[in-house]
Design an enzyme around this catalytic site. Structure first.
Site, PDB file in Angstrom:
ATOM      1  N   TYR A   1      46.131  10.614  44.932  1.00  0.00           N
ATOM      2  CA  TYR A   1      45.125  10.775  44.812  1.00  0.00           C
ATOM      3  C   TYR A   1      46.018  11.706  43.149  1.00  0.00           C
ATOM      4  CZ  TYR A   1      40.770  12.666  43.054  1.00  0.00           C
ATOM      5  OH  TYR A   1      39.717  13.045  42.362  1.00  0.00           O
TER       6      TYR A   1
ATOM      7  N   LYS B   1      45.545  12.935  39.282  1.00  0.00           N
ATOM      8  CA  LYS B   1      45.108  13.894  38.464  1.00  0.00           C
ATOM      9  C   LYS B   1      45.881  14.671  37.457  1.00  0.00           C
ATOM     10  CE  LYS B   1      41.222  12.345  39.418  1.00  0.00           C
ATOM     11  NZ  LYS B   1      40.261  12.468  38.753  1.00  0.00           N
TER      12      LYS B   1
HETATM   13  C1  VAH Z   1      38.330  13.713  46.817  1.00  0.00           C
HETATM   14  N1  VAH Z   1      35.482  14.820  46.394  1.00  0.00           N
HETATM   15  O1  VAH Z   1      37.779  14.415  48.175  1.00  0.00           O
HETATM   16  C2  VAH Z   1      36.746  14.505  45.891  1.00  0.00           C
HETATM   17  C3  VAH Z   1      37.366  15.495  45.228  1.00  0.00           C
HETATM   18  C4  VAH Z   1      38.552  17.942  45.356  1.00  0.00           C
HETATM   19  C5  VAH Z   1      37.977  16.866  45.827  1.00  0.00           C
HETATM   20  O2  VAH Z   1      38.007  15.209  43.703  1.00  0.00           O
HETATM   21  O3  VAH Z   1      38.778  13.362  47.180  1.00  0.00           O
END
Ligand code: VAH
Length: 316
Positions: free
Chosen positions: A138, A142
């Site tokens: 993730y 990003k």
């Molecule tokens: C997550 N709610 O937990 C999202 C977000 C900063 C957290 O990116 O993956």
């Protein structure tokens, strides 16, 4: 912004942002989209699979939009469980959305996250411009997404803008597959059972924000004077840095006997520990006047009130 396509409109942010945009810009000027059609869409809705190259372009052209707000993504915990799928959706979908914005000369927003930082990033008062070596899929998505959006701005002149969202807390649509989801679950369980077992350990600070502040930030950034923006993708924004025990003590001011327990999930705890404890939002404040209205206590009062109303309506 006058006519806006929202991808990921059935998600935690998208479901509330779509309604806010409709009330701000007019029902017929907002096209909601997601991978599946809901039973009773509340306005214009189109099915879009963001990983299919032309679908975003075709719908943007069909409705002659001037802005894409691209929210379709897999969140951190789900992305860690299915990293290749996350890459296909989070990156494949993003480049398809950026290509549509480039070819149709559209304004463009997509969120980044505090997940774009990693264990080697300064943890306290994390600067706007600093080391970004995330250790999750993730986070890789990003950081790459931030760089890709800046590239489309500098290379092709696409008006791309973004914010690094903290954990978002809301009562309308539950988040799915995030690390910060505990900060939503705790309110529901406080009402249902008077107790909650947190999968994030005591003392684990993360930046958090109430959804109304997040929605206002998106609109405020997208309406900001571009001449004032020294940054584009993406701005640090936050409302509060909190650990599970802070939610517990805030809830106890409303539900005195509330009890918080802990059963740590090593995967999501590991993700949380790789993120900052608190980030610095000065650039957003200086360049487009960002300001959060909710602190943890007024968020708690509003969340508990709205969830009670929602549960009452659902059980009627
Ligand atoms: C997550 N709610 O937990 C999202 C977000 C900063 C957290 O990116 O993956």
């Amino acid at each position: 912004m006058k006519k806006i396509l929202v991808t990921g409109a059935l998600g935690q942010i998208g479901s509330e942002l779509t309604e806010k945009l409709r009330s701000t810009y007019g029902e017929d000027n907002i096209i909601a989209s997601d991978i599946r059609r809901p039973e009773n869409p509340s306005g214009i809705f189109e099915e879009i699979d963001v990983t299919k190259e032309k679908e975003i372009y075709e719908i943007s052209k069909k409705y002659n939009v001037d802005t894409i707000i691209h929210l379709a993504a897999l969140l951190s915990a789900k992305a860690e469980a299915f990293p290749k799928v996350a890459w296909e959706i989070n990156m494949g979908g993003l480049v398809n959305a950026l290509e549509a914005a480039k070819q149709l000369d559209l304004k463009f927003f997509t969120p980044s996250s505090i997940g774009a930082f990693g264990p080697s990033t300064p943890k306290d008062n994390t600067p706007q411009d600093t080391l970004q070596r995330p250790t999750t899929m993730y986070g890789v998505n990003k950081v790459a997404g931030e760089l890709l959006c800046d590239y489309y701005f500098s290379r092709f002149g696409v008006d791309t803008r973004g914010v690094r969202f903290p954990g978002l807390i809301s009562y309308v649509t539950a988040p799915g597959g995030g690390t910060t989801d505990y900060a939503v679950e705790v309110y529901y369980e406080a009402i249902r059972k008077g107790a909650y077992t947190s999968y994030i350990a005591q003392g684990t600070h993360m930046d958090m924000m109430y959804m109304p502040d997040a929605l206002n930030a998106i609109i405020q950034l997208m309406e900001a004077n571009p001449d004032r923006l020294k940054h584009r993708n993406a701005f640090n924004i936050t409302a509060v840095s909190a650990a599970p025990e802070h939610f517990a003590s805030s809830i106890r001011k409303q539900i005195p006997n509330f009890e918080m327990g802990y059963q740590v999930d090593p995967v999501r705890q590991g993700i949380a520990e790789s993120w900052p404890d608190s980030i610095n939002a000065d650039a957003a404040k200086e360049e487009w006047g960002f300001e959060a209205a909710y602190d943890i206590d007024n968020m708690t009062v509003d969340m508990l009130e709205k969830i009670r109303e929602k549960l009452k309506k659902d059980s009627a």
